[in-house]
Scaffold this motif. Sequence first.
Motif, PDB file in Angstrom:
ATOM      1  N   LEU A   1       1.110   4.203  -2.856  1.00 36.24           N
ATOM      2  CA  LEU A   1       0.920   5.625  -2.550  1.00 36.24           C
ATOM      3  C   LEU A   1       2.110   6.457  -3.027  1.00 36.24           C
ATOM      4  CD1 LEU A   1      -0.632   5.376   1.030  1.00 36.24           C
ATOM      5  CD2 LEU A   1      -1.781   6.213  -1.038  1.00 36.24           C
TER       6      LEU A   1
ATOM      7  N   LYS B   1       0.838  -1.201   0.000  1.00 31.82           N
ATOM      8  CA  LYS B   1       0.000   0.000   0.000  1.00 31.82           C
ATOM      9  C   LYS B   1       0.876   1.256   0.000  1.00 31.82           C
ATOM     10  CE  LYS B   1      -3.231   2.396   3.065  1.00 31.82           C
ATOM     11  NZ  LYS B   1      -3.898   2.322   4.373  1.00 31.82           N
TER      12      LYS B   1
ATOM     13  N   ALA C   1      -3.375  14.895   0.203  1.00 29.49           N
ATOM     14  CA  ALA C   1      -4.069  13.711   0.725  1.00 29.49           C
ATOM     15  C   ALA C   1      -3.172  12.477   0.602  1.00 29.49           C
ATOM     16  CB  ALA C   1      -5.383  13.492  -0.019  1.00 29.49           C
ATOM     17  N   ILE C   2      -2.483  12.350  -0.516  1.00 34.11           N
ATOM     18  CA  ILE C   2      -1.556  11.212  -0.702  1.00 34.11           C
ATOM     19  C   ILE C   2      -0.427  11.304   0.317  1.00 34.11           C
ATOM     20  CG2 ILE C   2       0.173  10.199  -2.229  1.00 34.11           C
ATOM     21  CD1 ILE C   2      -1.648  10.670  -4.567  1.00 34.11           C
TER      22      ILE C   2
ATOM     23  N   GLU D   1       0.615   8.156   7.297  1.00 29.73           N
ATOM     24  CA  GLU D   1      -0.141   7.156   8.065  1.00 29.73           C
ATOM     25  C   GLU D   1       0.355   5.743   7.776  1.00 29.73           C
ATOM     26  OE1 GLU D   1      -4.278   7.719   7.147  1.00 29.73           O
ATOM     27  OE2 GLU D   1      -4.552   9.088   8.833  1.00 29.73           O
ATOM     28  N   ALA D   2       0.642   5.475   6.507  1.00 28.57           N
ATOM     29  CA  ALA D   2       1.127   4.147   6.125  1.00 28.57           C
ATOM     30  C   ALA D   2       2.489   3.865   6.755  1.00 28.57           C
ATOM     31  CB  ALA D   2       1.200   4.027   4.604  1.00 28.57           C
TER      32      ALA D   2
ATOM     33  N   TYR E   1      -0.451  12.715   3.253  1.00 25.79           N
ATOM     34  CA  TYR E   1      -1.015  12.352   4.565  1.00 25.79           C
ATOM     35  C   TYR E   1      -1.157  10.827   4.676  1.00 25.79           C
ATOM     36  CZ  TYR E   1      -4.271  12.093   8.472  1.00 25.79           C
ATOM     37  OH  TYR E   1      -4.869  11.787   9.662  1.00 25.79           O
ATOM     38  N   SER E   2      -1.650  10.209   3.601  1.00 26.54           N
ATOM     39  CA  SER E   2      -1.803   8.742   3.595  1.00 26.54           C
ATOM     40  C   SER E   2      -0.454   8.036   3.683  1.00 26.54           C
ATOM     41  CB  SER E   2      -2.538   8.291   2.330  1.00 26.54           C
ATOM     42  OG  SER E   2      -3.847   8.795   2.311  1.00 26.54           O
TER      43      SER E   2
END
Length: 153
Positions: free
Chosen positions: A43, A39, A71-72, A78-79, A74-75
């Motif tokens: 990203l 994932k 947004a990417i 988080e990842a 931020y993701s």
Amino acid sequence: MQQYHFRLQKLLDIRLQKEDESKRIFKEAQSEKLKVEKKLNELKDNYIKYRTISNKESVIEQKIRHVYLNAINYSINEAHEELAKKQKVLEEKRDELKQKQIERKTVETLKEKQKATFLKEQNFIEQKANDEFALYGFIRNLKNLKGGEMNGD
């Protein structure tokens, strides 16, 4: 010859089951970690793919792209955090698996040593019986030989 019976066989079986269960849990944790890594890589690839902003785009398109990239980003963060957690869990599961393997190997080593001792004792008993049979045979042959000499005189 007697059959060897390990008194702690049930304990060994239980430890084998626990080790197998620990292996299964470790593989699940490893699989989850790989999913998070996949994932994260997707990203990152998307970020690289869309990060260039051309002058040919309208202001609205540039604004949408900028929001999407945020947004990417931020993701991705988080990842990264999730991956760190999965790696920690994976290390814990690896340590548990190692401990289960040590516990099983301890009992297996005990079993092997006891079996070797048992076989050594059985071989000793068998050798002793063979020696006695050979001695009885020798004495019988000696008596027959002496008895034949006395009758022949």
